[in-house]
Scaffold this active site. Structure first.
Site, PDB file in Angstrom:
ATOM      1  N   ASP A 104      33.793 -61.396  70.109  1.00 30.08           N
ATOM      2  CA  ASP A 104      32.780 -62.097  69.314  1.00 30.08           C
ATOM      3  C   ASP A 104      33.373 -63.203  68.448  1.00 30.08           C
ATOM      4  O   ASP A 104      34.591 -63.324  68.305  1.00 30.08           O
ATOM      5  CB  ASP A 104      32.008 -61.095  68.433  1.00 30.08           C
ATOM      6  N   ASN A 124      27.916 -48.693  60.841  1.00 24.26           N
ATOM      7  CA  ASN A 124      26.547 -48.500  61.338  1.00 24.26           C
ATOM      8  C   ASN A 124      26.514 -48.275  62.858  1.00 24.26           C
ATOM      9  O   ASN A 124      25.457 -48.286  63.465  1.00 24.26           O
ATOM     10  CB  ASN A 124      25.659 -49.692  60.956  1.00 24.26           C
ATOM     11  N   HIS A 145      27.936 -50.247  65.148  1.00 24.55           N
ATOM     12  CA  HIS A 145      27.980 -51.422  66.012  1.00 24.55           C
ATOM     13  C   HIS A 145      29.293 -51.480  66.794  1.00 24.55           C
ATOM     14  O   HIS A 145      30.326 -50.976  66.361  1.00 24.55           O
ATOM     15  CB  HIS A 145      27.673 -52.720  65.256  1.00 24.55           C
ATOM     16  N   GLU A 201      24.483 -55.020  66.722  1.00 25.38           N
ATOM     17  CA  GLU A 201      23.968 -54.224  65.620  1.00 25.38           C
ATOM     18  C   GLU A 201      22.939 -53.207  66.133  1.00 25.38           C
ATOM     19  O   GLU A 201      22.443 -53.329  67.262  1.00 25.38           O
ATOM     20  CB  GLU A 201      23.312 -55.153  64.584  1.00 25.38           C
TER      21      GLU A 201
HETATM   22  P1  PGA Z   1      36.793 -53.053  60.939  1.00 30.87           P
HETATM   23  O1  PGA Z   1      35.474 -53.391  61.722  1.00 30.87           O
HETATM   24  O2  PGA Z   1      37.851 -52.907  61.996  1.00 30.87           O
HETATM   25  O3  PGA Z   1      37.047 -54.223  60.055  1.00 30.87           O
HETATM   26  O4  PGA Z   1      36.537 -51.780  60.218  1.00 30.87           O
HETATM   27  C1  PGA Z   1      35.183 -52.705  62.887  1.00 30.87           C
HETATM   28  C2  PGA Z   1      33.887 -53.221  63.424  1.00 30.87           C
HETATM   29  O5  PGA Z   1      33.049 -53.645  62.619  1.00 30.87           O
HETATM   30  O6  PGA Z   1      33.696 -53.189  64.638  1.00 30.87           O
END
Ligand code: PGA
Length: 243
Positions: free
Chosen positions: A67, A136, A138, A143
């Site tokens: 992304d 959450n 994702h 999302e």
């Molecule tokens: P993080 O994010 O590695 O910064 O915890 C993981 C994600 O949001 O996929």
């Protein structure tokens, strides 16, 4: 899903590097799917160290990131292109033209999504995808509520995701509101998936993944239906979860 329990972040990063490096050595022309965020930083550090010490080569590898923020150019220090350059690409022998990340500063994000999905297909898809998980649920920036059929698309980031990522920006206002992300279907086409989970802040998400139902409101749950997923989780993320 195969789950590997490790002590802490350090061990998670080492184990992930071991698995990834085995694949690269076995299949030097592989397509690697890469992730950003806090979780894979240690993995990239291990890969750089291995490259310097053991000379593992990436000259024939191609990389595809999950992304990118809409509106940020590759030069922006908060873009995922900058993150990848800084954490990995500048330190290994991966040709820059073999590294693919959606372009965030395009004036036609919809077209960029179509092009990125075509690029993935034209290269034969991802062999090994590195994933983190949002609190959450994702994966990529898909999302909750994103269709399991989705391909690369533009998504509006949730308030919780923008707040979680605000630590990298001067203020919450500066966090982009939208991103281009590989879709859930795009991620699921990867032949193999390595999901990294570390820290207490991911405990609830991991429990939901292990014990909850497959449901679009919890995007990571789709991974249960993938034939080749390995989760590396540390003790803080596992908590009392029986595995
Ligand atoms: P993080 O994010 O590695 O910064 O915890 C993981 C994600 O949001 O996929």
């Amino acid at each position: 899903m195969n789950i590997i329990k490790v002590k802490n972040y350090e061990e998670m990063s080492q184990k992930a590097a071991e698995i990834l490096l085995d694949k690269v050595r076995q299949s030097p022309k592989m397509n690697l799917g890469l992730a950003t965020g806090g979780t894979p930083v240690g993995l990239y550090r291990e890969l750089v160290q291995d490259h310097q010490q053991n000379g593992t080569s990436y000259t024939q590898v191609k990389t595809f990131n999950l992304d990118e923020y809409v509106g940020l150019s590759g030069d922006d220090p908060n873009s995922y292109r900058s993150y990848m350059n800084e954490k990995l690409f500048n330190h290994v022998d991966l040709p820059r033209e073999s590294t693919f990340i959606p372009r965030g500063d395009t004036n036609n994000p919809g077209q960029e999504c179509t092009d990125y999905e075509a690029l993935l297909k034209n290269h034969g898809g991802v062999d090994l995808q590195i994933l983190g998980i949002g609190s959450n649920g994702h994966i990529g920036f898909n999302e909750p509520g994103t269709s399991f059929q989705s391909e690369t698309h533009v998504i509006e980031l949730t308030a919780s995701t923008r707040e979680a990522n605000a630590r990298y920006f001067n203020s919450l206002d500066e966090v982009p509101t939208h991103a281009i992300t590989m879709g859930i279907a795009s991620i699921m086409r990867s032949k193999e998936i390595l999901l990294l989970v570390s820290g207490e802040s991911k405990r609830e998400a991991l429990a939901q993944l292990m014990e909850g139902e497959v449901n679009e409101n919890f995007p990571a749950s789709i991974l249960k239906t993938h034939p080749c997923v390995t989760i590396i989780a540390d003790e803080a993320a596992l908590g009392k979860l029986a595995i």
